[in-house]
Design a protein around this motif. Structure first.
Motif, mmCIF file in Angstrom:
data_model
loop_
_atom_site.group_PDB
_atom_site.id
_atom_site.type_symbol
_atom_site.label_atom_id
_atom_site.label_comp_id
_atom_site.label_asym_id
_atom_site.label_seq_id
_atom_site.Cartn_x
_atom_site.Cartn_y
_atom_site.Cartn_z
ATOM 1 N N GLY A 182 -40.321 -35.136 3.625
ATOM 2 C CA GLY A 182 -41.489 -35.114 4.421
ATOM 3 C C GLY A 182 -41.760 -36.331 5.538
ATOM 4 O O GLY A 182 -42.135 -35.908 6.855
ATOM 5 N N LEU A 183 -41.244 -37.255 5.325
ATOM 6 C CA LEU A 183 -41.149 -38.247 6.426
ATOM 7 C C LEU A 183 -40.456 -38.047 7.319
ATOM 8 O O LEU A 183 -40.643 -38.160 8.677
ATOM 9 N N ASP A 184 -39.133 -37.619 7.213
ATOM 10 C CA ASP A 184 -38.208 -36.932 8.073
ATOM 11 C C ASP A 184 -38.694 -35.891 9.032
ATOM 12 O O ASP A 184 -38.403 -35.734 10.316
ATOM 13 N N ALA A 185 -39.587 -35.017 8.421
ATOM 14 C CA ALA A 185 -39.866 -33.920 9.293
ATOM 15 C C ALA A 185 -41.078 -34.228 10.476
ATOM 16 O O ALA A 185 -41.201 -33.797 11.468
ATOM 17 N N VAL A 186 -41.679 -35.240 9.841
ATOM 18 C CA VAL A 186 -42.948 -35.849 10.733
ATOM 19 C C VAL A 186 -42.539 -36.515 11.683
ATOM 20 O O VAL A 186 -42.745 -36.462 12.842
ATOM 21 N N GLN A 187 -41.362 -37.197 11.478
ATOM 22 C CA GLN A 187 -40.554 -38.040 12.573
ATOM 23 C C GLN A 187 -40.012 -37.169 13.530
ATOM 24 O O GLN A 187 -39.963 -37.297 14.763
#
Length: 188
Positions: A48-53
């Motif tokens: 999720g963090l990777d996708a948002v970044q």
């Protein structure tokens, strides 16, 4: 050699800002909500963090667009990134699983067991139940609910972000609300 310390204001130059302050504020504001949306869709905190970044980095290319276009544009970028990561996860799971175990029932559940928001115990329970209920929804219903209800986008912006018609958004939202109401009825 003498060095003059008297610099006139006309000769001073400041480096141009890397991006508009309003875009920074937009991304800072949308970041936590986008993370919750991505985490629910991907069932993994790190993904999720990777996708948002990734979505925020792509958004930098559109900083010259009017601010009114940023919200649906960002959510459509994030949604496409989530779909890409979900496809990659499904491919890896199918490829790594033995041939006899490749049915829907035998897929590995990669749900993240990390703690929810660090607030009161009841808020954590409510958040966990909502996320669990959202995970049971089909992807399009989950997206429609998250964008319309949690993000408070209007129908037109939600339709643009999801890449479908306004009628489809309304249908997906209605079905999502019915399913969530049945699922969370005992929690009231």
């Amino acid at each position: 050699m003498l060095v003059s310390t008297d610099i006139t204001p006309e000769l001073e130059t400041k480096p141009p800002p890397r991006m508009a302050a309003t875009l920074e504020l937009f991304l800072a504001d949308v970041g936590p909500r986008a993370f919750r949306f991505a985490e629910a869709g991907l069932r993994n905190r790190d993904d999720g963090l990777d996708a948002v970044q990734d979505a925020m980095m792509k958004m930098l290319a559109y900083r010259d667009r009017p601010a009114s276009e940023w919200t649906p544009l960002f959510w459509s970028i994030l949604r496409r990134r989530i779909v890409d990561l979900q496809r990659r996860q499904n491919f890896r799971q199918r490829w790594l699983a033995p041939a006899g175990e490749r049915s829907e029932d035998s897929q590995i559940d990669w749900a993240d067991a990390a703690a929810g928001p660090s607030q009161t115990h009841q808020q954590r329970q409510s958040y966990a139940r909502l996320v669990q209920a959202l995970r049971t929804l089909p992807a399009r219903q989950r997206e429609a609910f998250s964008l319309r209800v949690l993000e408070e986008l209007d129908v037109a912006d939600t339709a643009r972000a999801m890449g479908c018609s306004e009628g489809s958004v309304k249908t997906h939202l209605s079905r999502a609300r019915d399913a969530l109401q049945k699922r969370l009825e005992d929690f009231r």
